[in-house]
Design a protein around this motif. Structure first.
Motif, PDB file in Angstrom:
ATOM      1  N   GLU A 114       0.857  -1.274   0.171  1.00 32.51           N
ATOM      2  CA  GLU A 114      -0.031  -0.036  -0.092  1.00 32.51           C
ATOM      3  C   GLU A 114       0.836   1.276  -0.103  1.00 32.51           C
ATOM      4  O   GLU A 114       0.414   2.198  -0.700  1.00 32.51           O
ATOM      5  N   ASP A 115       1.923   0.945   0.667  1.00 30.44           N
ATOM      6  CA  ASP A 115       2.823   2.326   0.698  1.00 30.44           C
ATOM      7  C   ASP A 115       3.774   2.424  -0.394  1.00 30.44           C
ATOM      8  O   ASP A 115       3.868   3.728  -1.031  1.00 30.44           O
ATOM      9  N   TYR A 116       4.237   1.633  -0.984  1.00 33.21           N
ATOM     10  CA  TYR A 116       4.978   1.475  -2.034  1.00 33.21           C
ATOM     11  C   TYR A 116       4.460   1.405  -3.556  1.00 33.21           C
ATOM     12  O   TYR A 116       5.091   1.860  -4.518  1.00 33.21           O
ATOM     13  N   GLU A 117       3.144   0.834  -3.619  1.00 39.89           N
ATOM     14  CA  GLU A 117       2.658   0.854  -5.059  1.00 39.89           C
ATOM     15  C   GLU A 117       2.520   2.131  -5.600  1.00 39.89           C
ATOM     16  O   GLU A 117       2.864   2.235  -6.883  1.00 39.89           O
ATOM     17  N   PRO A 118       1.942   3.342  -5.141  1.00 34.29           N
ATOM     18  CA  PRO A 118       1.863   4.430  -5.850  1.00 34.29           C
ATOM     19  C   PRO A 118       3.353   5.077  -6.117  1.00 34.29           C
ATOM     20  O   PRO A 118       3.294   5.913  -7.222  1.00 34.29           O
ATOM     21  N   VAL A 119       4.422   4.767  -5.330  1.00 30.54           N
ATOM     22  CA  VAL A 119       5.748   5.267  -5.558  1.00 30.54           C
ATOM     23  C   VAL A 119       6.407   4.695  -6.565  1.00 30.54           C
ATOM     24  O   VAL A 119       6.968   5.482  -7.561  1.00 30.54           O
ATOM     25  N   LEU A 120       5.966   3.406  -6.809  1.00 31.87           N
ATOM     26  CA  LEU A 120       6.680   2.602  -8.017  1.00 31.87           C
ATOM     27  C   LEU A 120       5.800   2.522  -9.346  1.00 31.87           C
ATOM     28  O   LEU A 120       6.332   2.510 -10.351  1.00 31.87           O
ATOM     29  N   ILE A 121       4.346   2.703  -9.127  1.00 32.80           N
ATOM     30  CA  ILE A 121       3.443   2.700 -10.393  1.00 32.80           C
ATOM     31  C   ILE A 121       2.699   3.666 -10.378  1.00 32.80           C
ATOM     32  O   ILE A 121       1.641   4.098  -9.690  1.00 32.80           O
ATOM     33  N   PRO A 122       2.751   4.572 -11.527  1.00 34.45           N
ATOM     34  CA  PRO A 122       2.155   5.923 -11.482  1.00 34.45           C
ATOM     35  C   PRO A 122       0.850   5.723 -11.806  1.00 34.45           C
ATOM     36  O   PRO A 122       0.187   4.807 -12.275  1.00 34.45           O
ATOM     37  N   ARG A 123      -0.237   6.513 -10.986  1.00 29.04           N
ATOM     38  CA  ARG A 123      -1.611   6.618 -11.033  1.00 29.04           C
ATOM     39  C   ARG A 123      -2.038   7.729 -11.580  1.00 29.04           C
ATOM     40  O   ARG A 123      -1.412   8.844 -11.596  1.00 29.04           O
ATOM     41  N   GLU A 124      -3.025   7.723 -12.352  1.00 28.20           N
ATOM     42  CA  GLU A 124      -3.694   8.652 -13.273  1.00 28.20           C
ATOM     43  C   GLU A 124      -3.922  10.079 -12.112  1.00 28.20           C
ATOM     44  O   GLU A 124      -3.727  11.085 -12.348  1.00 28.20           O
ATOM     45  N   GLN A 125      -4.551   9.776 -10.781  1.00 31.44           N
ATOM     46  CA  GLN A 125      -4.703  10.862  -9.927  1.00 31.44           C
ATOM     47  C   GLN A 125      -3.685  11.693  -9.510  1.00 31.44           C
ATOM     48  O   GLN A 125      -3.812  12.595  -8.740  1.00 31.44           O
ATOM     49  N   GLU A 126      -2.346  10.952  -9.509  1.00 26.02           N
ATOM     50  CA  GLU A 126      -1.337  11.776  -9.116  1.00 26.02           C
ATOM     51  C   GLU A 126      -0.337  12.118 -10.662  1.00 26.02           C
ATOM     52  O   GLU A 126       0.886  12.414 -10.469  1.00 26.02           O
TER      53      GLU A 126
END
Length: 194
Positions: A114-126
């Motif tokens: 949960e902590d690393y997924e947005p860091v490693l895999i770009p998300r549309e909302q970011e």
């Protein structure tokens, strides 16, 4: 508890050299580059927050920038002329980068996902964070060209012009402010800096 090699892999960014097609006076590895990009991305976010009154999180941007090229642990650094040669190669390479990022994520304990997924895999909302990191990445490449030119290496002259054009065509106010206020220092010698 299952053992994880995630951080051991991350530490190997220092073995991935950049600018593979160019003769460099000073080699640059992905670890060094990632720190430079994180510092610049953080600065761009501070400019956005303080000068442009944008609602941004500079610390989050810096964290994401630290890991922005982590997938290159598995892929290596593909030179820009190859990576962007055509849309087929560009799209395929994006898929390879995503697969490598997912592989990295799977190296972590599940309670870290949960902590690393947005860091490693770009998300549309970011996407705005990632645009800032992309701008910082270009500025970092431009600074590398300045440093090579200062050392007498003419190999980077064309790259410097191309990257400068790309930076200007971003038409970003934060980038303009950074370039106007902070870039000159990279042209100076240590004795010329205050």
């Amino acid at each position: 508890m299952k053992k994880s090699n995630f951080y051991a892999f991350i530490s190997r960014m220092k073995y991935i050299n950049r600018w593979g097609l160019m003769r460099s006076i000073k080699d640059e590895n992905v670890s060094e580059h990632s720190l430079d990009v994180a510092v610049i991305a953080h600065a761009l976010s501070i400019i956005q927050k303080r000068r442009l009154n944008m609602d941004v999180n500079p610390e989050k941007t810096a964290l994401y920038a630290i890991y922005h090229d982590a997938s290159e642990i598995f892929t290596g650094d593909l030179p820009t002329p190859v990576k962007y040669f055509n849309t087929v190669i560009k799209t395929a390479y994006k898929d390879v980068e995503l697969a490598a990022s997912r592989r990295l994520l799977k190296l972590l304990p599940e309670d870290f996902y949960e902590d690393y997924e947005p860091v490693l895999i770009p998300r549309e909302q970011e996407k705005e964070i990632w645009k800032t990191i992309k701008a910082a990445d270009k500025i970092s490449a431009y600074i590398k060209c300045i440093e090579e030119e200062k050392s007498g290496n003419r190999e980077f002259l064309q790259a410097k012009q191309t990257i400068y054009h790309e930076i200007n065509s971003m038409d970003r106010e934060d980038v303009k402010i950074f370039m106007d206020e902070f870039l000159q220092g990279y042209e100076l010698t240590l004795d010329e800096m205050e």
